[in-house]
Scaffold this active site. Structure first.
Site, mmCIF file in Angstrom:
data_model
loop_
_atom_site.group_PDB
_atom_site.id
_atom_site.type_symbol
_atom_site.label_atom_id
_atom_site.label_comp_id
_atom_site.label_asym_id
_atom_site.label_seq_id
_atom_site.Cartn_x
_atom_site.Cartn_y
_atom_site.Cartn_z
ATOM 1 C CE1 TYR A 1 23.499 77.949 32.932
ATOM 2 C CE2 TYR A 1 23.562 80.337 32.742
ATOM 3 C CZ TYR A 1 22.846 79.167 32.837
ATOM 4 O OH TYR A 1 21.479 79.197 32.826
ATOM 5 C CB THR B 1 19.516 81.083 30.276
ATOM 6 O OG1 THR B 1 19.942 82.384 30.694
ATOM 7 C CG2 THR B 1 20.697 80.410 29.576
ATOM 8 C CG ASP B 2 18.405 86.402 29.502
ATOM 9 O OD1 ASP B 2 19.171 85.694 30.199
ATOM 10 O OD2 ASP B 2 17.935 87.476 29.905
ATOM 11 C CD GLU B 3 23.417 84.133 32.156
ATOM 12 O OE1 GLU B 3 24.650 83.993 32.076
ATOM 13 O OE2 GLU B 3 22.769 83.939 33.207
ATOM 14 C CE LYS C 1 20.224 75.972 29.976
ATOM 15 N NZ LYS C 1 19.356 74.847 30.431
#
Length: 339
Positions: free
Chosen positions: A155, A128-130, A159
């Site tokens: 979260y 994810t870009d997060e 990741k």
């Protein structure tokens, strides 16, 4: 094209489920194995149309269960692993981080160990870009594959940890890998705790729509079909060891997204209810997909065409999401948004 066996973890979820359907339909000479634990966000009803196809197989298992995972790798001898399986909802990670570490980090390690042991051809890790943290509101700044990793939530930290594990197995054991980092997905079969399906379902029922803070947080939106085509390309043509960002240059504030849906459904903006902001809420995400575009990928949806398709799908599939938003989901919603 030679027959391949593809293990898709988390194939009963939103993105993984769409990818399973995409692969089953587009690669009839591949055997597609959908491995999923069927937690609250896992749903197999979406696969009713492909269940009878000879190239679709379902495995009910937990990726943290080392013995079971190794047994399946030994039995089936997969060629590719496409790893979606993850706890993915930021709000839930804030209230209960432990399960995110268990699944997203320890589960990824088990899969990597099995992939190394049985010498798979590629491990495609869907992230994810997060993991990049947040950008400011300068519209000229974007995440690239070289952006430092600065996760803001439990979260995204989990990741990030799994991304680093995948990279380490490539560097240490020469495991063939790619890592992808996508922007916010939307489209069919999206679990209605996320912004777009939550808004659509509540607006259709004339219920209040919660918006965090002032609604000015910006996200880049990617239709799930375009995500699937990108993953297909990377799985087959991605350069070993490389990271690829997947985004569509479709930036919108959360409030703009909600208002677009309300307007499309002919409802009143009075349904919007601003609620206390999420802890550590990142300001803006935006991806530069140039590296992937050079590999040959281009999306077919912009946000305007994609959101229309998505709204239409939810209008035509009320039975699917109505059975989800009952029971435990209602209890979670009330606890999270306080109304």
């Amino acid at each position: 094209m030679s027959k391949k066996k593809v293990l898709v973890t988390g194939g009963a979820g939103f993105i993984g489920g769409n990818f399973v359907q995409y692969m089953v339909e587009n690669y009839p000479n591949y055997d597609i194995y959908n491995l999923d634990l069927l937690t609250y966000a896992g749903d197999l009803t979406k696969h009713r149309e492909i269940e009878r196809k000879n190239n679709y197989h379902f495995i009910h298992a937990d990726i943290v269960d080392r013995e079971t995972i190794f047994n399946y790798f030994d039995k089936e001898r997969f060629d590719f692993v496409v790893h979606f399986a993850a706890e993915s909802h930021v709000d839930r990670s804030i209230s209960d981080p432990e399960i995110f570490i268990r699944t997203n980090v320890l589960g990824t390690q088990v899969l990597l160990d099995a992939s190394k042991e049985y010498k798979i051809s590629k491990f495609l890790h869907v992230s994810t870009d997060e993991v990049y943290g947040e950008l400011d509101f300068d519209p000229t700044t974007f995440f690239t594959e070289e952006t430092h990793l600065q996760p803001s939530s439990p979260y995204s930290a989990s990741k990030t940890s799994s991304d680093l594990l995948v990279h380490a197995y490539h560097e240490t054991y020469d495991l063939p890998i790619n890592i992808t980092r996508c922007s916010n997905n939307y489209g069919p079969y999206h679990f209605p705790e996320k912004l777009i399906p939550l808004t659509i379902s509540r607006v259709l029922n004339d219920e209040k729509v919660p918006v965090y803070g002032d609604g000015k947080n910006v996200r880049d939106w990617l239709h799930v079909y375009d995500h699937c085509t990108a993953l297909d390309l990377i799985l087959h043509d991605g350069e070993n060891g490389e990271v690829y960002n997947i985004g569509g240059h479709n930036e919108r504030t959360n409030l703009e997204v909600v208002n677009t849906i309300i307007k499309s459904l002919g409802k009143s903006e009075d349904l919007i209810t601003f609620v206390e902001d999420r802890l550590g809420h990142d300001k803006r995400y935006a991806i530069d997909p140039t590296k992937l575009e050079k590999l040959g990928w281009n999306p077919i949806y912009n946000f305007d065409t994609g959101i229309k398709q998505t709204i239409t799908w939810y209008l035509n599939n009320k039975d699917w999401w109505n059975q989800i938003i009952s029971g435990e989901y209602q209890d979670y919603f009330k606890k999270q948004y306080k109304f």
